[in-house]
Scaffold this motif. Structure first.
Motif, PDB file in Angstrom:
ATOM      1  N   SER A   1      39.711  33.799  44.144  1.00 42.37           N
ATOM      2  CA  SER A   1      39.572  32.359  44.380  1.00 42.37           C
ATOM      3  C   SER A   1      39.005  31.682  43.142  1.00 42.37           C
ATOM      4  O   SER A   1      38.454  32.338  42.258  1.00 42.37           O
ATOM      5  CB  SER A   1      38.649  32.107  45.570  1.00 42.37           C
ATOM      6  N   SER A   2      39.121  30.382  43.103  1.00 43.22           N
ATOM      7  CA  SER A   2      38.556  29.654  41.965  1.00 43.22           C
ATOM      8  C   SER A   2      37.042  29.817  41.910  1.00 43.22           C
ATOM      9  O   SER A   2      36.458  29.857  40.826  1.00 43.22           O
ATOM     10  CB  SER A   2      38.952  28.172  42.017  1.00 43.22           C
ATOM     11  N   ASN A   3      36.387  29.952  43.062  1.00 42.19           N
ATOM     12  CA  ASN A   3      34.946  30.192  43.052  1.00 42.19           C
ATOM     13  C   ASN A   3      34.613  31.584  42.531  1.00 42.19           C
ATOM     14  O   ASN A   3      33.572  31.787  41.913  1.00 42.19           O
ATOM     15  CB  ASN A   3      34.346  29.992  44.443  1.00 42.19           C
ATOM     16  N   GLY A   4      35.476  32.550  42.781  1.00 40.17           N
ATOM     17  CA  GLY A   4      35.285  33.878  42.218  1.00 40.17           C
ATOM     18  C   GLY A   4      35.290  33.818  40.696  1.00 40.17           C
ATOM     19  O   GLY A   4      34.474  34.467  40.034  1.00 40.17           O
ATOM     20  N   VAL A   5      36.194  33.021  40.154  1.00 38.16           N
ATOM     21  CA  VAL A   5      36.241  32.824  38.702  1.00 38.16           C
ATOM     22  C   VAL A   5      35.014  32.057  38.241  1.00 38.16           C
ATOM     23  O   VAL A   5      34.349  32.431  37.271  1.00 38.16           O
ATOM     24  CB  VAL A   5      37.530  32.074  38.290  1.00 38.16           C
ATOM     25  N   ARG A   6      34.681  31.002  38.946  1.00 43.09           N
ATOM     26  CA  ARG A   6      33.564  30.128  38.558  1.00 43.09           C
ATOM     27  C   ARG A   6      32.226  30.863  38.541  1.00 43.09           C
ATOM     28  O   ARG A   6      31.432  30.714  37.621  1.00 43.09           O
ATOM     29  CB  ARG A   6      33.514  28.948  39.520  1.00 43.09           C
ATOM     30  N   PHE A   7      31.975  31.660  39.574  1.00 46.35           N
ATOM     31  CA  PHE A   7      30.680  32.315  39.699  1.00 46.35           C
ATOM     32  C   PHE A   7      30.682  33.760  39.213  1.00 46.35           C
ATOM     33  O   PHE A   7      29.636  34.389  39.141  1.00 46.35           O
ATOM     34  CB  PHE A   7      30.187  32.252  41.152  1.00 46.35           C
ATOM     35  N   GLY A   8      31.850  34.289  38.907  1.00 52.88           N
ATOM     36  CA  GLY A   8      31.952  35.655  38.418  1.00 52.88           C
ATOM     37  C   GLY A   8      31.681  35.736  36.919  1.00 52.88           C
ATOM     38  O   GLY A   8      31.362  34.738  36.267  1.00 52.88           O
ATOM     39  N   PRO A   9      31.828  36.916  36.356  1.00 52.73           N
ATOM     40  CA  PRO A   9      31.551  37.097  34.935  1.00 52.73           C
ATOM     41  C   PRO A   9      32.631  36.480  34.052  1.00 52.73           C
ATOM     42  O   PRO A   9      33.739  36.203  34.515  1.00 52.73           O
ATOM     43  CB  PRO A   9      31.543  38.628  34.785  1.00 52.73           C
ATOM     44  N   HIS A  10      32.300  36.289  32.796  1.00 49.57           N
ATOM     45  CA  HIS A  10      33.284  35.847  31.811  1.00 49.57           C
ATOM     46  C   HIS A  10      34.321  36.952  31.662  1.00 49.57           C
ATOM     47  O   HIS A  10      33.995  38.132  31.731  1.00 49.57           O
ATOM     48  CB  HIS A  10      32.591  35.551  30.471  1.00 49.57           C
ATOM     49  N   GLY A  11      35.574  36.582  31.447  1.00 52.44           N
ATOM     50  CA  GLY A  11      36.644  37.573  31.417  1.00 52.44           C
ATOM     51  C   GLY A  11      36.638  38.515  30.231  1.00 52.44           C
ATOM     52  O   GLY A  11      37.055  39.661  30.353  1.00 52.44           O
ATOM     53  N   ARG A  28      41.964  31.743  32.867  1.00 56.65           N
ATOM     54  CA  ARG A  28      42.263  31.684  31.431  1.00 56.65           C
ATOM     55  C   ARG A  28      41.157  30.949  30.682  1.00 56.65           C
ATOM     56  O   ARG A  28      40.743  31.368  29.603  1.00 56.65           O
ATOM     57  CB  ARG A  28      43.604  30.994  31.202  1.00 56.65           C
ATOM     58  N   GLN A  29      40.677  29.861  31.259  1.00 52.75           N
ATOM     59  CA  GLN A  29      39.615  29.082  30.619  1.00 52.75           C
ATOM     60  C   GLN A  29      38.314  29.861  30.533  1.00 52.75           C
ATOM     61  O   GLN A  29      37.486  29.590  29.668  1.00 52.75           O
ATOM     62  CB  GLN A  29      39.390  27.769  31.375  1.00 52.75           C
ATOM     63  N   ARG A  30      38.131  30.851  31.424  1.00 51.39           N
ATOM     64  CA  ARG A  30      36.907  31.666  31.418  1.00 51.39           C
ATOM     65  C   ARG A  30      37.108  33.003  30.702  1.00 51.39           C
ATOM     66  O   ARG A  30      36.328  33.924  30.864  1.00 51.39           O
ATOM     67  CB  ARG A  30      36.430  31.926  32.849  1.00 51.39           C
ATOM     68  N   GLY A  31      38.183  33.099  29.910  1.00 47.79           N
ATOM     69  CA  GLY A  31      38.367  34.268  29.072  1.00 47.79           C
ATOM     70  C   GLY A  31      39.118  35.433  29.676  1.00 47.79           C
ATOM     71  O   GLY A  31      39.112  36.529  29.122  1.00 47.79           O
ATOM     72  N   TRP A  32      39.794  35.213  30.781  1.00 47.14           N
ATOM     73  CA  TRP A  32      40.587  36.270  31.403  1.00 47.14           C
ATOM     74  C   TRP A  32      42.029  36.190  30.908  1.00 47.14           C
ATOM     75  O   TRP A  32      42.538  35.111  30.641  1.00 47.14           O
ATOM     76  CB  TRP A  32      40.583  36.120  32.927  1.00 47.14           C
ATOM     77  N   CYS A  33      42.695  37.324  30.811  1.00 49.82           N
ATOM     78  CA  CYS A  33      44.143  37.381  30.598  1.00 49.82           C
ATOM     79  C   CYS A  33      44.763  37.504  31.982  1.00 49.82           C
ATOM     80  O   CYS A  33      44.459  38.451  32.713  1.00 49.82           O
ATOM     81  CB  CYS A  33      44.528  38.598  29.752  1.00 49.82           C
ATOM     82  N   VAL A  34      45.584  36.564  32.344  1.00 45.25           N
ATOM     83  CA  VAL A  34      46.125  36.545  33.700  1.00 45.25           C
ATOM     84  C   VAL A  34      47.356  37.433  33.780  1.00 45.25           C
ATOM     85  O   VAL A  34      48.283  37.305  32.987  1.00 45.25           O
ATOM     86  CB  VAL A  34      46.441  35.101  34.142  1.00 45.25           C
ATOM     87  N   GLY A  35      47.326  38.344  34.752  1.00 48.91           N
ATOM     88  CA  GLY A  35      48.464  39.223  35.018  1.00 48.91           C
ATOM     89  C   GLY A  35      49.345  38.602  36.082  1.00 48.91           C
ATOM     90  O   GLY A  35      50.091  37.671  35.835  1.00 48.91           O
ATOM     91  N   VAL A  36      49.199  39.059  37.307  1.00 44.28           N
ATOM     92  CA  VAL A  36      49.995  38.563  38.440  1.00 44.28           C
ATOM     93  C   VAL A  36      49.341  37.310  39.005  1.00 44.28           C
ATOM     94  O   VAL A  36      48.127  37.268  39.204  1.00 44.28           O
ATOM     95  CB  VAL A  36      50.100  39.643  39.542  1.00 44.28           C
TER      96      VAL A  36
END
Length: 176
Positions: A1-11, A28-36
């Motif tokens: 979820s977007s909250n998982g990204v928001r409150f989770g670690p930097h990618g 992507r904005q939090r430094g993750w490479c998006v797969g699926v």
């Protein structure tokens, strides 16, 4: 979820598989490479099971979650543990909200989750002049039969489709 990204670690360049395009954009904005990226949990799980994932995965999720993503991936042989970086707390309808729901002015109620839909259905006892926009069939089902004629379902389970559905309802049309 977007909250998982928001409150989770930097990618830090790690791979994130996301439910929803908005979540993928935030990842992507939090430094993750998006797969699926899939529109819902069922399609995400199917894509991951049908893909070549073999390593340990982590599901960043709220304390209250649906879809059993980690459990289904684990059952399919893809190890996945849940990490809970946030919790959503239900807030009861206020007196002002109840007054609006029972008033003469029409009210549009957008419902984004089955959990909040169930709560709304239990608390909005005398709501009459309302139009409900549910994000999905699962959200509409959580309301039960009580608001059947007053409930519409968004074209797709996205924030953009919810916004468009509310705009259509504001214009006085029935079908989002």
């Amino acid at each position: 979820s977007s909250n998982g990204v928001r409150f989770g670690p930097h990618g830090m360049g790690r791979i994130a598989h996301c439910v929803g395009e908005r979540t993928a954009q935030q990842a992507r904005q939090r430094g993750w490479c998006v797969g699926v990226t899939a529109p819902d949990a069922d399609r995400l799980v199917a894509a991951l099971i049908g893909g070549d994932e073999t390593g340990q995965m982590v599901h960043l999720a709220g304390e209250q979650r649906r879809g059993q993503i980690a459990e289904r991936l684990g059952a399919a042989g893809i190890p996945c543990r849940v990490q809970v970086p946030y919790s959503q707390h239900l807030i009861p309808l206020s007196n002002a909200a109840n007054a609006a729901l029972t008033g003469e002015v029409p009210v549009i109620v957008p419902l984004f989750s089955a959990r909040t839909a169930a709560q709304f259905g239990a608390q909005a006892c005398d709501a009459t002049n309302i139009s409900i926009l549910a994000m999905s069939d699962a959200v509409a089902d959580a309301l039960g039969d009580r608001f059947g004629d007053q409930t519409q379902i968004a074209q797709a389970p996205t924030g953009d489709d919810m916004r468009r559905g509310v705009e259509i309802l504001l214009q006085g049309h029935r079908s989002p």
